[in-house]
Design a protein around this motif. Structure first.
Motif, PDB file in Angstrom:
ATOM      1  N   HIS A  62     -28.575  68.798  71.346  1.00  0.00           N
ATOM      2  CA  HIS A  62     -27.316  68.071  71.566  1.00  0.00           C
ATOM      3  C   HIS A  62     -26.910  67.355  70.276  1.00  0.00           C
ATOM      4  O   HIS A  62     -25.753  67.453  69.846  1.00  0.00           O
ATOM      5  CB  HIS A  62     -27.472  67.070  72.717  1.00  0.00           C
ATOM      6  CG  HIS A  62     -26.385  66.051  72.778  1.00  0.00           C
ATOM      7  ND1 HIS A  62     -25.122  66.329  73.265  1.00  0.00           N
ATOM      8  CD2 HIS A  62     -26.361  64.756  72.396  1.00  0.00           C
ATOM      9  CE1 HIS A  62     -24.372  65.237  73.170  1.00  0.00           C
ATOM     10  NE2 HIS A  62     -25.097  64.264  72.654  1.00  0.00           N
ATOM     11  N   VAL A  66     -23.539  68.204  68.098  1.00  0.00           N
ATOM     12  CA  VAL A  66     -22.531  67.177  67.810  1.00  0.00           C
ATOM     13  C   VAL A  66     -22.285  67.096  66.304  1.00  0.00           C
ATOM     14  O   VAL A  66     -21.148  67.011  65.848  1.00  0.00           O
ATOM     15  CB  VAL A  66     -22.948  65.801  68.386  1.00  0.00           C
ATOM     16  CG1 VAL A  66     -22.064  64.686  67.849  1.00  0.00           C
ATOM     17  CG2 VAL A  66     -22.910  65.833  69.902  1.00  0.00           C
ATOM     18  N   ASP A  72     -18.615  65.305  71.006  1.00  0.00           N
ATOM     19  CA  ASP A  72     -19.697  64.797  71.840  1.00  0.00           C
ATOM     20  C   ASP A  72     -19.213  64.711  73.276  1.00  0.00           C
ATOM     21  O   ASP A  72     -18.442  63.818  73.628  1.00  0.00           O
ATOM     22  CB  ASP A  72     -20.140  63.418  71.347  1.00  0.00           C
ATOM     23  CG  ASP A  72     -21.404  62.923  72.039  1.00  0.00           C
ATOM     24  OD1 ASP A  72     -21.828  63.547  73.043  1.00  0.00           O
ATOM     25  OD2 ASP A  72     -21.964  61.921  71.572  1.00  0.00           O
ATOM     26  N   TYR A 163     -18.903  73.362  70.851  1.00  0.00           N
ATOM     27  CA  TYR A 163     -20.117  72.582  71.138  1.00  0.00           C
ATOM     28  C   TYR A 163     -21.089  73.423  71.982  1.00  0.00           C
ATOM     29  O   TYR A 163     -22.282  73.481  71.684  1.00  0.00           O
ATOM     30  CB  TYR A 163     -19.764  71.278  71.870  1.00  0.00           C
ATOM     31  CG  TYR A 163     -20.970  70.576  72.431  1.00  0.00           C
ATOM     32  CD1 TYR A 163     -21.724  69.713  71.639  1.00  0.00           C
ATOM     33  CD2 TYR A 163     -21.383  70.791  73.743  1.00  0.00           C
ATOM     34  CE1 TYR A 163     -22.842  69.086  72.144  1.00  0.00           C
ATOM     35  CE2 TYR A 163     -22.502  70.173  74.256  1.00  0.00           C
ATOM     36  CZ  TYR A 163     -23.231  69.315  73.460  1.00  0.00           C
ATOM     37  OH  TYR A 163     -24.352  68.709  73.960  1.00  0.00           O
TER      38      TYR A 163
END
Length: 179
Positions: A62, A66, A72, A163
């Motif tokens: 994660h 980001v 995010d 993402y």
């Protein structure tokens, strides 16, 4: 002078495109919401990683996703993305009120000349034309705001996709199956 029936007819005719635009934006919004709800990734530990290792890998991936995408999903996305047109102010391309007033005055003068008082007709026409121009300006502002909102939503969806791709690449590199 413009009859009441003519004004009501014009209002009804202007309502139809607005209703259509509202329905189109509603469908786009609902489709985006459904995609966001079903856009979750399924992650399977293909190498038998325990729960602690899975949590650590998810956090690391994660953070990496980001840093790679600048997006995010765990933070509120209320502000428009950088570089969007959301912070531009409305700048009318025409002077709607003045143009409407001028058109109305011309039409009113013609109508007033027929009834015998061109001055009153021009004054009434200018008032109605200015009012119509004000409505046109308001409609332009609303349309521009709707377009900016649609652009911001589209940019946010594109960031979410980027993402998810980065997150999946990271997890796959650590031995997970991601769908």
């Amino acid at each position: 002078m413009v009859s009441r029936h003519t004004i009501i007819t014009q209002v009804r005719l202007n309502f139809i495109p607005r209703l259509f635009a509202f329905l189109v934006y509603s469908v786009i919004f609902l489709a985006g919401s459904a995609a966001a709800q079903n856009g979750g990734m399924y992650i399977y530990p293909a190498k038998g990683q325990d729960q602690n290792k899975q949590n650590e890998d998810r956090y690391d991936c994660h953070s990496w996703a980001v840093s790679q995408t600048g997006f995010d999903p765990s933070k509120s996305q209320t502000n428009p993305p950088a570089g969007s047109s959301g912070n531009q102010q409305y700048r009318p391309s025409e002077r709607h009120v003045l143009k409407g007033g001028a058109r109305g005055a011309a039409l009113g003068a013609v109508g007033g000349a027929i009834t015998g008082d061109a001055g009153k007709g021009a004054a009434a026409g200018a008032a109605m034309g200015g009012l119509a121009g004000g409505f046109r300006r308001r409609d332009d502002r609303k349309q521009q705001a709707s377009q900016q909102q649609a652009d911001a939503q589209s940019a946010q969806q594109n960031q979410q996709i980027a993402y998810n791709r980065a997150m999946a690449a990271c997890l796959e590199g650590r031995g997970y199956t991601v769908k």
